[in-house]
Design a protein around this motif. Sequence first.
Motif, short mmCIF file in Angstrom:
data_model
loop_
_atom_site.label_atom_id
_atom_site.label_comp_id
_atom_site.label_asym_id
_atom_site.label_seq_id
_atom_site.Cartn_x
_atom_site.Cartn_y
_atom_site.Cartn_z
N ARG A 206 47.99 12.11 72.48
CA ARG A 206 46.62 12.65 72.44
C ARG A 206 46.02 12.74 73.84
NH1 ARG A 206 45.25 11.79 66.95
NH2 ARG A 206 47.24 12.10 65.88
N GLU A 207 46.80 12.34 74.86
CA GLU A 207 46.31 12.38 76.24
C GLU A 207 46.75 13.69 76.87
OE1 GLU A 207 44.30 9.92 77.11
OE2 GLU A 207 44.72 9.09 75.11
N HIS A 240 41.25 12.59 76.09
CA HIS A 240 41.79 12.03 74.84
C HIS A 240 41.29 12.86 73.67
CE1 HIS A 240 43.31 9.07 71.99
NE2 HIS A 240 42.18 9.24 71.33
N GLU A 241 42.22 13.46 72.94
CA GLU A 241 41.87 14.31 71.81
C GLU A 241 42.04 13.54 70.51
OE1 GLU A 241 40.30 16.82 71.84
OE2 GLU A 241 40.85 18.25 73.38
N ASP A 242 40.99 13.53 69.70
CA ASP A 242 41.04 12.88 68.39
C ASP A 242 41.07 13.98 67.33
OD1 ASP A 242 40.93 11.29 66.20
OD2 ASP A 242 38.86 10.64 66.47
N SER A 244 42.85 13.62 64.22
CA SER A 244 43.60 12.97 63.15
C SER A 244 43.49 13.69 61.82
CB SER A 244 43.12 11.52 62.99
OG SER A 244 41.72 11.47 62.77
#
Length: 392
Positions: A206-207, A240-242, A244
Amino acid sequence: MCGIVGYTGKSDCVDYLIEGLRLLEYRGYDSAGIAVISDKLLNKIEVRKEYGVLANLEESLTHGIVKGKVGIGHTRWATHGKPTQENAHPHWSQNYEVCVVHNGIIENHNELKEELTSKGIKFLSETDTEVIPHLVCTYLKTGLTVKEAFLKTLSRLEGAFAIAMIAKETPDTIYATRKGSPLIAGFKDENVFLASDFSPIVKHTREVLYLEEGDVIISNGTKSELMDIKGNPKEIKLVHEDVSNVSFGMDGYESYTLKEINEQSAILKRLIQLRLKKNTDGYNVVFDSIKTTPEIFKSIDRIYITGCGTAYHAAYIGKYYLEEFLDLPVEVILSSEFRYAKPKLNKRNLVIAVSQSGETADTLASIVEAKKKGSKVLSVVNVLHSSIDRES
């Protein structure tokens, strides 16, 4: 529009390349290919590419195992050159010294091709892309390093492009850049993943680094350098991508088109629920990403909406709703015509840009023009941190 992927690190790259191309197949599906620096053949670059859908490439890989820890891949929507195996990417220089995949258009490729042909270089395809590896190889023969040859080649290119390259001389390293076409890098331990959008990367990390216009990244997994096209170093700032709750696969549908059609009602419901915040008087509509005040919106006396393709048609739906609820004049302009239509833009105007990818070149140019005239800019995109998102 094409899709590109790349990898360098400690694991075999082929699975990531194929999986990534499958997720990017919506960007092009008339041919697909990969290039891998082989672990077993003294750093030889092995290329596999096939005309037609990705399944044809996967079938070809069953007849000859390709393994390596550095590689690039491409799924193509033809622009220069008809859909054939010869025109499929990757493209290489003589003796496979350098291999390249490319999304975009090299506008001065004819002049570059004439220059290279006059030096005895033979071209195997009809594409604009093939000038890139030949140029790099030409500069390598003058004694430049791969990094220097790559940067010098980029300085010669005109147009919009995202490029990923591997070279036999530096078998652990991948080279990439973007100008007008999207490219993202993901980082996990000593692995670096490249892709045209986030979907191939999300399973692994996610980085991420969203390359800015003119950025160049060079990495061997352990060490990564970010610079501009002149080689001036830049700081790598990861996001940082969230995501989910987002599905990037087809989820049982036969195509992404069918998936998008059938998911519209559920997505619309989720978006409305996300933006509605309950208070004592009922509900407020809240957009956390819009950093503005009600006073700014009260100053607006005209709205322009711009987009291309289906985004242009969606803009007309927005026009009807905005005119009904805001009682303001709303004009829809096709992005490719925006600059030439010369709308009377000023600081009391709002320009709304609509783009699925957030990278549509004409739409991006439209909002850049609007900002020059003092207009406020709002974007509706599916990709956070895309160029249009960042420019809005």
